[in-house]
Enzyme design. Structure first.
Site, mmCIF file in Angstrom:
data_model
loop_
_atom_site.group_PDB
_atom_site.id
_atom_site.type_symbol
_atom_site.label_atom_id
_atom_site.label_comp_id
_atom_site.label_asym_id
_atom_site.label_seq_id
_atom_site.Cartn_x
_atom_site.Cartn_y
_atom_site.Cartn_z
ATOM 1 N N TYR A 130 0.833 -1.207 0.000
ATOM 2 C CA TYR A 130 0.000 0.000 0.000
ATOM 3 C C TYR A 130 0.865 1.254 0.000
ATOM 4 C CZ TYR A 130 -3.630 3.346 1.210
ATOM 5 O OH TYR A 130 -4.483 4.423 1.194
ATOM 6 N N LYS A 134 1.356 4.197 -2.971
ATOM 7 C CA LYS A 134 1.150 5.630 -2.720
ATOM 8 C C LYS A 134 2.385 6.416 -3.178
ATOM 9 C CE LYS A 134 -2.140 4.653 -2.293
ATOM 10 N NZ LYS A 134 -3.436 5.014 -2.900
#
Length: 250
Positions: A130, A134
């Site tokens: 994750y 990003k």
């Protein structure tokens, strides 16, 4: 004199933060024209109809879109352009995310979902993907800012830690996030995104484009690694490269 409607084209706006933002905007006196992409257009339409917004003031069009399938992305883009005609886009909101572990395969087998070994579907990395994705998204924001210089403003936004979106449902830490001191509600997260539409204090430094959930422009030393132009170029393949890889061009 009637207020001119502002046009918003958005992805990831049929649930979570995106849906909440559209909901809040539909309650404003400022009229909006929405063009949204959704996996399930019927369900999305029913959800927005349930808001009982003023249809004489606002308009809302939903086209099919599966972001992990480039064919539907191209179709959505063309439908959007056809719908716009000669009208301009006031705001383009690119908001969407999925939270899956790296041992799971990428949708449709596309290598463009994860480009490096650790980010590829099926890589079985023990690291969280994750945060890495990003990082890649911020590289892309800087790349687009460079490409669209003097044409439009590009802003990257952190909505904050929003447990209510269920994005952490696959991480095993959902309960911990709910009680985190920095956790924000879905309406608060939507307001963080809305700030990017309304702020007129864009820093003069062209590399300072990251707006925090506290309403501050994040200093560059926080995300200094994303300022590497070579990295930005590497992680922002051209339209032609992507379409060739996906078999959409000869």
């Amino acid at each position: 004199m009637a207020t001119i409607a502002k046009t918003i084209v958005a992805t990831g706006a049929t649930s979570g933060l995106g849906f909440e933002l559209v909901k809040q905007l539909l309650a404003q006196t400022q009229p909006y024209k929405f063009i949204l992409g959704a996996r399930d257009t019927k369900t999305a339409q029913a959800a927005f109809d349930g808001l009982k917004y003023d249809g004489s003031k606002h308009s809302l069009t939903i086209f099919p879109l599966e972001l992990s399938n480039l064919k539907t992305v191209k179709t959505f883009s063309q439908q959007t352009l056809d719908k716009l005609g000669q009208d301009k886009i006031d705001y383009l909101l690119l908001n969407a995310a999925i939270s899956k572990n790296a041992e799971q395969p990428g949708p449709f087998g596309s290598k463009w979902k994860y480009l490096e070994e650790d980010l590829k579907g099926g890589s079985k990395t023990e690291r969280s993907v994750y945060a890495s994705t990003k990082f890649v998204q911020l590289l892309g924001a800087h790349w687009w800012h460079r490409q669209l210089k003097d044409k439009c403003q590009v802003v990257a936004v952190s909505p904050g830690l929003i447990p209510g979106t269920n994005l952490a449902r696959n991480s095993g830490q959902a309960k911990e996030f709910v009680n985190h001191p920095d956790a924000k509600s879905v309406p608060e997260g939507a307001q963080s995104i809305y700030r990017a539409f309304t702020r007129d204090d864009i820093p003069e430094d062209p590399e300072q484009i990251f707006l925090t959930s506290w309403g501050e422009w994040w200093p560059k030393d926080v995300y200094g690694l994303t300022l590497d132009k070579a990295l930005q170029d590497k992680w922002s393949p051209s339209k032609e490269e992507i379409e060739k890889e996906e078999g959409l061009t000869s």
